[in-house]
Enzyme design. Sequence first.
Site, PDB file in Angstrom:
ATOM      1  N   ASP A  31       0.866  -1.182   0.000  1.00  0.00           N
ATOM      2  CA  ASP A  31       0.000   0.000   0.000  1.00  0.00           C
ATOM      3  C   ASP A  31       0.905   1.236   0.000  1.00  0.00           C
ATOM      4  O   ASP A  31       2.133   1.114  -0.074  1.00  0.00           O
ATOM      5  CB  ASP A  31      -0.965  -0.020   1.195  1.00  0.00           C
ATOM      6  CG  ASP A  31      -0.252  -0.029   2.546  1.00  0.00           C
ATOM      7  OD1 ASP A  31       0.936   0.369   2.627  1.00  0.00           O
ATOM      8  OD2 ASP A  31      -0.895  -0.432   3.536  1.00  0.00           O
ATOM      9  N   SER A  32       0.315   2.408   0.090  1.00  0.00           N
ATOM     10  CA  SER A  32       1.117   3.633  -0.024  1.00  0.00           C
ATOM     11  C   SER A  32       2.148   3.753   1.098  1.00  0.00           C
ATOM     12  O   SER A  32       3.271   4.215   0.879  1.00  0.00           O
ATOM     13  CB  SER A  32       0.220   4.868  -0.078  1.00  0.00           C
ATOM     14  OG  SER A  32      -0.603   4.931   1.070  1.00  0.00           O
TER      15      SER A  32
END
Length: 77
Positions: free
Chosen positions: A33-34
Amino acid sequence: MIFEKLTGLLSEQFGVEADSITMETTFEDLGADSLDIVELTMAVEEEFGLENMGEDDMSGLSTVADLVNYLKSKLED
């Protein structure tokens, strides 16, 4: 050599076997994810002695091959 170092980093960060990572592996395949990308960026900077590898640089990269090619271009400068 870049690929081998990266597989070690990716294996450690994402809890996958290094042998399962190929040049075609995407960060999505690894479940990134980010926040993971930010942490990976910092780990790559430290491992390869780079500075100011921005989120913009990483945002265009989707596979391990993309990151290997990016690092090759940065390390040759």
